[in-house]
Scaffold this active site. Structure first.
Site, PDB file in Angstrom:
ATOM      1  CG  ASP A 117      -2.157  -0.957   0.916  1.00  0.00           C
ATOM      2  OD1 ASP A 117      -2.377  -1.329  -0.255  1.00  0.00           O
ATOM      3  OD2 ASP A 117      -2.850  -1.324   1.872  1.00  0.00           O
ATOM      4  CD  GLU A 166       1.641  -2.795  -5.229  1.00  0.00           C
ATOM      5  OE1 GLU A 166       2.281  -3.755  -5.691  1.00  0.00           O
ATOM      6  OE2 GLU A 166       0.497  -2.950  -4.737  1.00  0.00           O
ATOM      7  CE1 TYR A 194      -8.983  -4.082   6.940  1.00  0.00           C
ATOM      8  CE2 TYR A 194      -8.881  -5.293   4.884  1.00  0.00           C
ATOM      9  CZ  TYR A 194      -9.052  -5.271   6.249  1.00  0.00           C
ATOM     10  OH  TYR A 194      -9.298  -6.427   6.919  1.00  0.00           O
TER      11      TYR A 194
HETATM   12 CU   LIG Z   1      -7.849  -7.580   7.236  1.00  0.00          CU
END
Ligand SMILES: [Cu+2]
Ligand SMILES: *[C@@H]1O[C@H](CO)[C@@H](O)[C@H](O)[C@H]1NC(C)=O
Ligand SMILES: *[C@@H]1O[C@H](CO)[C@@H](O)[C@H](O)[C@H]1NC(C)=O
Ligand SMILES: *[C@@H]1O[C@H](CO)[C@@H](O)[C@H](O)[C@H]1NC(C)=O
Ligand SMILES: *[C@@H]1O[C@H](CO)[C@@H](O)[C@H](O)[C@H]1NC(C)=O
Ligand SMILES: *[C@@H]1O[C@H](CO)[C@@H](O)[C@H](O)[C@H]1NC(C)=O
Ligand SMILES: *[C@@H]1O[C@H](CO)[C@@H](O)[C@H](O)[C@H]1NC(C)=O
Ligand SMILES: *[C@@H]1O[C@H](CO)[C@@H](O)[C@H](O)[C@H]1NC(C)=O
Ligand SMILES: *[C@@H]1O[C@H](CO)[C@@H](O)[C@H](O)[C@H]1NC(C)=O
Length: 674
Positions: free
Chosen positions: A322, A325, A410
């Site tokens: 994360d 990228e 997320y």
């Molecule tokens: Cu998770």
């Protein structure tokens, strides 16, 4: 107050008078400040001038501070009224299908170096190219057909981007995968995937270069997926009473440019589009020595590796990095007062370069607040003295710096918490939405094969995955020359006659001399780890240091030669120590998208350099193995984790012995209950 904040003010004053012609310098305060909006514009203009028309496809993939060499910063710190070290920016651009690494001198307004990067991997993705990529399917006939043939409306479809990883190809073009979801009747798109359609987009050409419609699966229904209070129906609950944080005297901290001072702490806070918050030059005031003492030169979340554990055709590539990228800072969101942060929080903005290089504002990207959560800093009741009783209690307050990064589905809540006792606690909260695979099954009894996750609702498998956050800490414990020590507990036999005990344990401390000694898998043996300054000792003779108190221990469970794990090899150990090297910043390498794993912390550590009594860097990975459960659906309640850096014989005695509890705040209408 910071010992050099006062000189800073006079520095500001002199800059103001000496460089009216240059508005950029006038804003400068500190060599580690993030680039200002004016500096981003300057970078944009200088780079644009170097590549005049007709190169319209020049894109800025990363722009950030090229921090001055550490000796320059340290020299400036000891004479903060002198000129700042030269301000430089690093710009990583794509031009004519090549990646350029450009260093720009902002004072001289010129390009110092411009190199084409020939190695494996690609730079950060921009928001703009991801937005362009997810538009492409809507004019692509085969996709329109696939949607129609599923009985869905194109107007209900939304798409998202997925990095593709690397699976042994010699060379690969810069591509992304796009997968789509339905937003019909619910905004919770991630739990309603349109399974089986694979779209590959070449980013440099911005066109679809691969397409497959492989399988059908029932799209999970909208019912039970909504999370907006405005559309949820009663009953609501559980009911929470009103609660407030009251600070009648205002915040107890001061923000001066990027320097923050509070209680006995001071530190510098910067925003970076790749890693988010960077905390530098954290120092703590020693009441006895009457001086600030350095603990950390620089610290940040270096990489976040999230490999999903479903090897099927539409899922195997989902092994995300994360920071490298998508950009932890680029994915940061504006914090909402009163809910993301308490009422006493102060907010700061962050700036980054858009794809065309222009400065872009993320307002309220950080919040800073004092936390008073009813904790006890220390206490004792003494009733062992006949006819006398003593009680001393100090309530705890700490300072929190928070950023939230929403990387697609997320949400990560990143907290830096500073305590008067000298502890730095790093917290991370995982919340948001699970990544779900659509399946035909509606009950676990129908599942015959390994489905790689948990059936959290009808037709919805939440796929198992890990979250590994690798932190970078260039600790400088009262100076740059430090060592890494391991304290083991050794069981000893009692052999003396007449002693009824058979055994006891003793702590044995050992200095780890090389990088290979300092690759640690936690949890196997009762060891403690610390960074110490072997050149400075307390009065009784203990080396001064800081301990790492790890969080929950998780290590990778994939084979080390599996491609994602080769790229994520920096998680093979929970702890690594390397000698300081300015260019070894990002655990997954500089170019992480489609990387081959040839520029990771694991590769650097192979050099097996000496780490004893040197300027060293501690890398720590906080991991979570996530086998989802039904409570994580349709919106996951925050799962919190964290760890602590805590003084170890750093002070001669408790640094909070003489602290006084904050005076009470008289609250109107608040009755004290017995
Ligand atoms: Cu998770
Ligand atoms: C870059 O320079 C060209 C002229 O060479 C100009 O047309 C264009 O607007 C500039 N772009 C930016 C973002 O400054
Ligand atoms: C620039 O990008 C467009 C698509 O965005 C592409 O058609 C064109 O060929 C590119 N030009 C160059 C010079 O790479
Ligand atoms: C598609 O959209 C049309 C027009 O809005 C609507 O009448 C139809 O019911 C929709 N079909 C589906 C499957 O949602
Ligand atoms: C799911 O059910 C549909 C409709 O019955 C069928 O066409 C499809 O092949 C099934 N998918 C899988 C993966 O079994
Ligand atoms: C960034 O946004 C905030 C809030 O909207 C605003 O106060 C601030 O002036 C903006 N900064 C710039 C440089 O535009
Ligand atoms: C404690 O107080 C009691 C009653 O006042 C007294 O009898 C006793 O002598 C005291 N003990 C000591 C150790 O002072
Ligand atoms: C610093 O790190 C880079 C990247 O790993 C390496 O190429 C370089 O040789 C290192 N420098 C020193 C002095 O070790
Ligand atoms: C406190 O109580 C008084 C009288 O009971 C009432 O008028 C006032 O609104 C209350 N204030 C708050 C903040 O609840």
């Amino acid at each position: 107050m910071a010992s050099y904040l006062k000189p800073l003010l006079s520095l500001l004053f002199s800059i103001f008078f000496f460089s009216l012609a240059s508005p950029i310098d006038a804003e400068l305060q500190h060599p580690l400040d993030s680039l200002s909006p004016a500096e981003f514009t300057l970078v944009q203009n200088i780079v644009n001038k170097s590549y005049p028309t007709p190169h319209h496809n020049l894109t800025f993939q990363y722009v950030g501070l090229n921090e001055p060499d550490k000796p320059l910063v340290l020299a400036w710190l000891s004479h903060p009224t002198t000129k700042l070290p030269p301000r430089q920016a690093l710009a990583i651009i794509r031009l004519n299908k090549q990646t350029h690494e450009i260093i720009i001198d902002l004072s001289k307004r010129q390009v110092i170096s411009d190199e084409v990067y020939e190695g494996s991997g690609y730079p950060l993705l921009t928001n703009e190219e991801q937005s362009a990529a997810i538009e492409l399917p809507f004019t692509y006939e085969p996709f329109i057909e696939s949607i129609k043939s599923r009985g869905l409306n194109l107007s209900d479809v939304v798409c998202s981007t997925f990095t593709v990883g690397w699976y042994g190809e010699e060379k690969s073009r810069r591509v992304l995968k796009v997968q789509c979801f339905t937003k019909k009747d619910s905004v919770n798109i991630y739990v309603r995937p349109i399974e089986g359609i694979a779209i590959v987009v070449a980013l440099d050409e911005m066109k679809i270069v691969g397409y497959g419609d492989r399988l059908r699966a029932t799209v999970p229904k909208a019912e039970g997926t909504e999370y907006r209070a405005s559309v949820l129906k009663p009953p609501f609950g559980p009911k929470l009473s009103r609660v407030a944080m009251v600070q009648p005297d205002g915040p107890g901290f001061k923000i001066n440019g990027h320097m923050i001072s509070w209680a006995n702490w001071e530190f510098h806070l910067a925003f970076d589009v790749r890693v988010g918050p960077i905390v530098s030059l954290a120092s703590i005031y020693d009441l006895e020595k009457q001086e600030f003492r350095r603990v950390m030169y620089r610290g940040y979340t270096s990489e976040l590796f999230v490999p999903y554990q479903d090897p099927s055709e539409d899922w195997f590539f989902k092994t995300f990095f994360d920071c490298g990228e998508f950009g932890f800072g680029l994915s940061a969101v504006s914090l909402e007062p009163l809910t993301d942060c308490p009422s006493n929080a102060v907010f700061l903005d962050g700036y980054y370069a858009a794809q065309d290089g222009s400065p872009t504002n993320i307002s309220n990207v950080f919040c800073i607040f004092e936390r008073h959560a009813g904790e006890i800093m220390w206490r004792h009741t003494e009733s062992g003295i006949p006819n006398e009783t003593y009680r001393e209690v100090r309530s705890d307050v700490s300072l929190v710096v928070r950023m939230v990064s929403t990387v697609g589905n997320y949400d990560y809540i990143l907290d830096w918490e500073f305590k008067p006792s000298g502890s730095i606690k790093l917290g991370v909260g995982l919340t948001g939405i699970l990544e779900v695979k659509a399946v035909n099954q509606t009950h676990t009894t129908q599942i015959k094969d390994d489905e790689h996750g948990t059936l959290v609702a009808e037709n919805s498998i939440a796929v198992s995955h890990d979250h590994f956050l690798t932190y970078y800490f260039d600790l400088d414990i009262d100076g740059t020359a430090n060592s890494f020590v391991r304290t083991g507990l050794v069981t000893k036999h009692v052999t003396e006659p007449g002693v009824p005990r058979k055994s006891y344990w003793t702590a044995v401390t050992e200095t780890l001399k090389t990088e290979s000694n300092a690759r640690i898998r936690l949890g196997r043996e009762p060891f403690d780890f610390a960074i110490v300054n072997p050149n400075k000792k307390t009065k009784p003779g203990n080396p001064i240091g800081y301990r790492l108190i790890p969080g929950s221990v998780s290590s990778p469970v994939m084979f080390p030669d599996d491609y994602p794990q080769v790229r994520g090899a920096f998680t093979n150990y929970n702890v690594w120590v390397t000698p300081y090297n300015k260019s070894e910043k990002w655990a997954g390498g500089k170019y992480v998208d489609q990387s081959h794993g040839d520029d990771t912390l694991a590769v650097w550590s192979q050099r097996n350099r000496n780490i004893e009594n040197k300027d060293i860097v501690l890398w720590y990975t906080l991991g979570f193995h996530h086998v989802p459960c039904q409570e994580d659906y349709p919106m996951m309640p925050t799962l919190s984790g964290g760890f602590e850096l805590r003084p170890l014989n750093f002070f001669e005695r408790s640094p909070v012995l003489k602290v006084l509890s904050p005076p009470p705040v008289p609250l109107p209408n608040c009755t004290r209950r017995p």
